[in-house]
Design an enzyme around this catalytic site. Structure first.
Site, PDB file in Angstrom:
ATOM      1  CG  ASP B  46      -2.463   0.657   0.867  1.00 32.99           C
ATOM      2  OD1 ASP B  46      -3.115  -0.291   1.125  1.00 32.99           O
ATOM      3  OD2 ASP B  46      -2.892   1.239   0.686  1.00 32.99           O
ATOM      4  CG  HIS B  87      -5.243   2.941   1.857  1.00 37.38           C
ATOM      5  ND1 HIS B  87      -5.260   2.341   1.040  1.00 37.38           N
ATOM      6  CD2 HIS B  87      -6.681   3.238   1.897  1.00 37.38           C
ATOM      7  CE1 HIS B  87      -6.359   1.656   1.326  1.00 37.38           C
ATOM      8  NE2 HIS B  87      -7.326   1.990   1.048  1.00 37.38           N
ATOM      9  CB  SER B 265      -9.540   0.001   1.407  1.00 37.12           C
ATOM     10  OG  SER B 265      -9.273   0.836   0.075  1.00 37.12           O
TER      11      SER B 265
END
EC number: 3.4.21.-
Lengths: 104, 645
Positions: B46, B87, B265
């Protein structure tokens, strides 16, 4: 500069090509492929940035740093494509383009 | 019966839902039996992982990590203007946040190790993706990827040549040959009428495609449908519903904890965490075993919008929810007793050139291909897993096409859903769709590809240029599949989930990683700097000594009598700062004859510095040594002296 584990895949600013080289199998295959990649880099005026991760026979050739005019870039691209297209050791080649990926 | 002092654990409804019992991943029973992901490494591919945060640090695995954006081993996220690079840290927290540390939350597999590969925070190419997918692939067992091509409802994209090769190499050679497990999020294009069969990562047979459902089990507004979805798990829903609570970064506006993680996600890492629990109880599960166990244990549940269809093998599938909800208790109990599936068999049809127009009317174009027993004899393929169709279709407006595939059993898969926003005039060029809806069904029989033009404009008709069918499966017969289903159900009581019961697990292969040590640019720059620094000071000192030499009027009159040495200033002498410089040899010619100075034999008396005055035996000894010319016979001396000169 070789980064750990293959191509200096840090954010490619310049032109770069991935190539798949044909080469001998077995003992010493890696060194032989590395030499072919170096020779190919020389022939194309690029730098051999090393093997792409764990993919045997796949190498990344990058344009040496330095600012160039758009016209020059175009000429370099054509020249490299021509060399890679007819080089007998190159099984496959692809210019590396930026991919658009989004977090989900 | 599980209690943690983590302040946000009570809000983590996806782990243990007190408000709506059953609306969670059913993991506490597994934890009570000490199944926490121990010995398994999950890597979050990520925008980086803030591994210094206390919920992650104890479980962080630097060996499995790397930063491909900066090309160094540390995947720490870099703050950016949009405060967006949290994230990866959030995904990592869902997987392996440390319990009972009085901080934030708990991860699904809180006993596992968590690594990070930072690759999204900068320009990304096919070769970088390929490096990421195989990075430290003998250390990282599971790759959790909560990203993909644009979910704008008009993109058709996926892994390119190198990315595909790396996914395939990963399942072949990763994890000591058992195969890396790639978990991908199915996409957030629901509002744009998107479908994850236009996403090559979701379509790939090498990935576990995970969708999302909200706390009420419904498909959230952002979620996408697709025939290649294996299963779903929880995530946030609309504003009225709770999102996922997990660790957050504490850079910029981050507080180290968030209650707002959502989207597919948030679902993919939960699935990755559950797979880590499976691998703890059975490390030798192959990448296909993991997919099979998900298919066999995912649970269908009541949702009238879901359009569940039960296929010939008894598996229920929905384009919205895959084979259903992931259930940690079922996954782990099945893993405990699972014996590996037979090798992967495949069948590829010839390229079927059609060049048939797709009618503009409601009547569809239909083409068939029959797969005979003889076709399958070579591979031994009996029952299906993934079915892939590669098509080349021209059409002035790609989104107007609807592509369906019917397996021999009649099971329908919507592999190419119409997309209102997709006005691309280039159609499909060797694009591969796939479906898992025929999993476990017999492979032999006639496959039907049905293409409809659902556009409302009377534009020119599309043409199906060619298509090719690829079947993946194994030699398992339908009976084998039913037997396995029964066996699993018998294990769901948990009677095998204790340390006393363990099936033999073959050792993995010892596959060297190609990470031959090479110098990272940072290290190299440091070395270069040190080198320059050293050279500079060497030059400086050399000059200084030379110049100071020159300043010292050094003219020893050695022709007659003992050499006179420059008077050492009393001050310098006291401070011990005078520079000692002396010839190492007398003027005596090594040949014995020559410029012998008169008088007492000239010797190069080594005026050792004042330390000699601090007498002790060794020093007097060395004095003797220093006066060595008197002691050695001339011939030896000459040799000696010559050597010294």
């Amino acid at each position: 500069l070789v980064g750990a584990g293959g191509p200096r895949a840090q954010g490619p600013r310049g032109l770069s090509w991935a190539v798949r080289l044909d080469g001998p199998e077995g003992e010493g295959a890696e060194e032989s492929l590395e030499r072919r990649a170096d020779a190919l880099a020389q022939a194309t005026g690029l730098m051999n940035a090393g093997r792409i991760g764990e993919l045997q026979g796949h190498y990344l050739l990058v344009q040496p740093a330095g600012h160039r005019q758009a016209r020059q870039v175009k000429a370099i691209r054509q020249q490299v494509e021509a060399v890679l297209a007819r080089h007998e050791a190159v099984r496959w080649h692809s210019e590396q383009r930026l991919l658009k990926r989004t977090k989900r | 019966g599980v209690h943690f002092n983590d302040p946000k654990y009570p809000q983590q409804w996806h782990l243990n839902n007190r408000r709506s019992p059953g609306r969670d991943i059913n993991v506490t029973g597994v934890w009570e039996r000490n199944v926490t992901g121990r010995g398994v490494t999950v890597v979050v591919v990520d925008d980086g992982v803030e591994h210094t945060i206390q919920d992650i640090a104890p479980n962080y695995s630097p060996e499995g990590s790397y930063d491909l954006n900066s090309n160094d081993p540390d995947p720490m996220p870099h703050p950016d203007l949009e405060n967006g690079n949290h994230h990866g840290t959030r995904c990592a927290g869902e997987i392996a946040a440390v319990p009972n540390n009085s901080f934030c939350a708990v991860g699904v597999a809180f006993g596992s190790r968590i690594a990070g590969i930072r690759v999204l925070d900068g320009p990304l190419t096919d070769s970088m993706e390929a490096v990421a997918f195989n990075k430290h692939y003998q250390i990282n067992d599971i790759y959790s990827c909560s990203w993909g091509p644009d979910d704008d409802g008009k993109t058709v994209d996926g892994p390119h040549q190198l990315g595909k090769a790396a996914l395939q190499h990963g399942v072949i050679a990763g994890r000591q040959g058992f195969g890396s497990i790639f978990v991908v999020a199915s996409g957030n294009g629901g509002q744009h009428n998107d479908n994850c069969n236009y996403d090559g990562y979701a379509n790939s047979i090498y990935t576990v495609t995970i969708g999302a459902v909200d706390e009420e089990g419904r498909m959230p507004f952002y979620a996408e449908e697709c025939a290649s979805m294996l299963a779903v798990t929880f995530s946030g829903g609309d504003k009225m519903l709770r999102s996922i609570v997990t660790t957050d970064w504490d850079l910029q506006k981050g507080t180290g904890c968030t209650e707002g993680h959502t989207g597919t996600s948030a679902a993919a890492p939960l699935a990755a965490g559950m797979i880590a629990l499976m691998l703890q109880v059975r490390p030798c599960l192959t990448w296909r075993d993991v997919q099979h166990i998900i298919v066999f244990t995912a649970t269908r549940y009541e949702d009238r919008h879901a359009d569940w269809i039960t296929n010939e093998a008894g598996f229920s599938h929905s384009h919205q929810h895959g084979f259903g909800l992931l259930n940690a208790w079922r996954l782990v109990n099945a893993a405990k007793i699972w014996t590996s599936v037979p090798y992967l068999a495949s069948y590829v049809s010839p390229v079927l050139k059609e060049n048939k127009a797709i009618p503009l009317s409601a009547r569809p174009l239909e083409v068939l291909w029959n797969v005979s027993r003889m076709d399958l004899d070579m591979s031994g393929l009996k029952t299906l897993e993934h079915v892939a169709v590669t098509v080349s279709i021209t059409h002035p407006r790609r989104g107007s096409l609807e592509v369906k595939l019917f397996c021999p059993s009649g099971m329908m898969s919507l592999i190419g859903a119409p997309r209102s926003l997709d006005s691309d005039p280039n159609g499909f060029n060797d694009w591969t769709f796939s479906t898992v809806r025929c999993w476990g069904e017999r492979a032999k029989g006639t496959y039907r590809l049905v293409i409809r033009d659902v556009g409302d404009e009377t534009s020119q008709a599309g043409v199906l240029r060619q298509w090719q069918l690829t079947l993946y499966g194994s030699v398992w017969s339908p009976v084998d599949i039913r037997d396995r289903q029964r066996l699993l159900e018998s294990a769901m009581s948990g009677k095998y989930l204790h340390d006393g019961f363990t099936l033999p697990c073959p050792p993995g292969l010892n596959i060297p990683e190609e990470d031959g040590y090479t110098i990272t640019p940072n290290t190299l720059k440091t070395l270069v700097l040190i080198g320059c620094f050293t050279v500079f000071w060497t030059i400086y000192y050399t000059l200084e000594v030379y110049l100071s030499q020159r300043n010292v009027a050094f003219r020893p009159i050695c022709r007659s009598g003992p050499c006179h040495w420059p008077q050492r200033s009393q001050k310098a002498k006291e401070e011990g700062t005078e520079l000692e410089s002396m010839p190492l040899c007398s003027s005596q010619d090594p040949g014995g004859v020559g410029l012998e100075s008169e008088g007492s034999p000239t010797t190069s008396r080594l005026h050792a510095p004042d330390l000699l005055d601090q007498g002790d035996w060794s020093l007097s000894q060395s004095r003797g040594a220093l006066d060595v010319p008197q002691l050695l016979p001339p011939d030896l001396l000459q040799g000696k002296e010559a050597q010294m000169c």
